[in-house]
Design a protein around this motif. Structure first.
Motif, mmCIF file in Angstrom:
data_model
loop_
_atom_site.group_PDB
_atom_site.id
_atom_site.type_symbol
_atom_site.label_atom_id
_atom_site.label_comp_id
_atom_site.label_asym_id
_atom_site.label_seq_id
_atom_site.Cartn_x
_atom_site.Cartn_y
_atom_site.Cartn_z
ATOM 1 N N GLY A 382 93.271 2.974 94.631
ATOM 2 C CA GLY A 382 93.411 4.075 95.595
ATOM 3 C C GLY A 382 94.495 3.782 96.622
ATOM 4 N N ARG A 436 88.973 7.507 87.087
ATOM 5 C CA ARG A 436 90.178 8.234 87.510
ATOM 6 C C ARG A 436 91.318 7.976 86.524
ATOM 7 N N TRP A 441 96.552 10.996 92.609
ATOM 8 C CA TRP A 441 95.264 10.733 93.256
ATOM 9 C C TRP A 441 94.721 12.032 93.849
ATOM 10 N N ASP A 443 91.902 13.298 96.507
ATOM 11 C CA ASP A 443 90.869 12.999 97.499
ATOM 12 C C ASP A 443 89.885 14.175 97.410
ATOM 13 N N TYR A 444 88.719 13.924 96.819
ATOM 14 C CA TYR A 444 87.821 15.043 96.524
ATOM 15 C C TYR A 444 87.240 15.684 97.785
ATOM 16 N N THR A 446 89.002 16.335 100.574
ATOM 17 C CA THR A 446 89.993 17.250 101.169
ATOM 18 C C THR A 446 90.794 17.989 100.103
ATOM 19 N N LYS A 448 93.287 16.805 98.731
ATOM 20 C CA LYS A 448 94.696 16.431 98.864
ATOM 21 C C LYS A 448 95.138 15.683 97.609
ATOM 22 N N THR A 450 97.960 13.138 95.907
ATOM 23 C CA THR A 450 99.023 12.178 96.213
ATOM 24 C C THR A 450 99.498 11.525 94.921
#
Ligand code: FCB
Length: 468
Positions: A382, A436, A441, A443-444, A446, A448, A450
């Motif tokens: 992460g 994953r 990436w 971010d569950y 938000t 978001k 990346t």
């Protein structure tokens, strides 16, 4: 072949790592794993909605209800693909969005979603590759027996026609099924995927009806979209005996029949492998009279000429004979090399297996064209303190598999493209969100996105059409 692609660079051992001009580069996803919005705009229930909500089925107890919220964030996701240099995108259409009850009324709102997505992709210069079935059967059809029921094959062809009629003016590449081994054996024999049965006979029936539905869908798609390029995606694994014993060799052969040949032989030769027919008949998984399941014309339909084969490659199976496991056709996989690397989901990292698989398929089955429609790795690296995701193991995984793919091309395999699994971290079926596979990436909390280092590496590979 190599003379057509003069080596500009080479891998450590001197092989060509330049890809042919026009090689297709992209990433893949599937509807249930990313879309969320399972109750919106008239979508019907799927067998995965039901399965994910059944206690004990999913390791972390989660479902695809929200997933990556792609149903609402698709514009952002197309922009992300563009930024990452992708030239193609393989996604799946959710059958219950388009035909909520599985057959009958078509839900235009469901088709509208995919139509907008296709437009946005084309505008971004990204070619859509549409998979029609990535496991989310309408629950209404399951209630009638699902894939064990012959009528499901016809319902699939009708659904395929409805999608092709709406999107066929813009979509060229169509994949009927994703991994029918998973949709039959993993889900009806081993019970690990929806609908979660443990019944060998149901699994074999499902496999035949899935293959038949492919055969019926090919002409249906062509009727709606005359220029279509159509294929099926199989998940293939080389099966290697764990020792030189005759018993292990026989076990590996059976594993190969169960996983690979049961699907390759009908599609390319119009017949089921005789050794497996005998074995399944002995177990009672096939009726003594095969004609009760396989009707006249079925095999010809299944072998309908197609334009390409999609290959999903993740790992190999090292097989040891084991009487108990053999009873459910599940020979044990053993790790021979104690130093072998595994990804976080426990799959061995074995890039040579991709080369072996591509060569085998090319030499034995001669598909006109092959796309690697999935390949990838689960690593949970992460963001660090600066928000960077240094997923160096995934970079190496990609590189080593791409070198294997380039080598296959050098050896004459008509490999035309590579789709990384996956664009985004997403809902990994019975593993929930813990595994994953994304180049990006998520971010569950938000939503978001990346890009990881692997996404940036892949962008460079695409731009240079070559592996560093
Ligand atoms: C394949 C599936 C895909 C994803 C990867 C990791 O079997 O097609 O949806 O789950 O494995």
């Amino acid at each position: 072949m190599s003379s057509r692609f003069p080596p500009r660079r080479s891998s450590d051992d001197g092989w060509n790592v330049i890809f042919p001009a026009g090689f297709v580069w992209g990433s893949a996803t599937s509807a249930y794993q990313i879309e969320g919005a399972t109750g919106e705009d008239g979508r019907g229930e799927s067998i995965w909605d039901r399965f994910a909500k059944t206690p004990g089925r999913i390791r972390d107890g989660t479902s695809g209800d929200v997933a990556c919220d792609h149903y609402h964030r698709w514009r952002e996701d197309v922009a992300l693909m563009k930024e990452l240099g992708h030239r193609a995108y393989r996604f799946s259409v959710a059958w219950p969005r388009v035909v909520p009850q599985g057959r009958g009324a078509v839900n235009d709102k469901g088709l509208d979603f995919y139509s907008r997505l296709v437009d946005a992709l084309l505008e971004a210069g990204i070619a859509p590759y549409v998979t029609l079935y990535h496991w989310d059967l309408p629950q209404a059809l399951q209630d009638e027996g699902g894939w064990t029921h012959r009528a499901t094959a016809k319902a699939f062809a009708d659904y395929a026609f409805a999608v092709a009629r709406r999107l066929g003016d813009r979509v060229v590449h169509w994949i009927t099924h994703n991994e029918p081994w998973c949709a039959s054996m993993l889900s009806h024999q081993l019970g690990e995927h929806a609908p979660g049965l443990r019944d060998g006979r149901a699994a074999v029936e499902a496999s035949h009806h899935l293959l038949l539905s492919h055969g019926l869908a090919v002409p249906a798609i062509r009727a709606a979209c005359p220029g279509a390029q159509i294929g099926i995606t199989l998940n293939l694994s080389p099966a290697v005996p764990a020792s030189s014993s005759a018993a292990d060799a026989a076990a590996a052969r059976r594993y190969d029949g169960w996983m690979n040949r049961w699907f390759l032989d009908p599609v390319f030769r119009g017949e089921y492998p005789a050794d497996m027919v005998r074995g399944y008949t002995r177990k009672g998984w096939l009726p003594g009279d095969l004609g009760r399941l396989v009707l006249p014309g079925d095999m010809k339909a299944i072998a309908a000429p197609s334009d390409f084969l999609g290959v999903n490659y993740y790992n190999r199976a090292v097989v040891r004979s084991d009487r108990v496991a053999e009873e459910d056709n599940r020979p044990r996989s053993v790790v021979v090399d104690p130093g072998a690397e595994h990804t976080d989901i426990g799959w061995e990292v074995y890039p040579e297996g991709l080369l072996q698989t591509l060569l085998r398929v090319h030499l034995e089955y001669r598909p006109a064209k092959i796309f690697i429609t999935e390949n990838g790795a689960s690593y949970s690296d992460g963001p660090d303190g600066h928000g960077r995701i240094a997923d160096t193991r995934r970079v190496r995984f990609l590189r080593d598999h791409l070198v294997a793919a380039a080598r296959a091309i050098d050896l004459g395999v008509p490999l035309a493209g590579y789709f990384a699994w996956s664009l985004l971290d997403n809902y990994e079926w019975s593993h929930g969100y813990a595994q994953r596979f994304g180049l990006t990436w998520v971010d569950y909390a938000t939503q978001k996105r990346t890009p990881k280092d692997s996404a940036l590496y892949f962008r460079k590979v695409i731009a240079e059409n070559a592996v560093e």
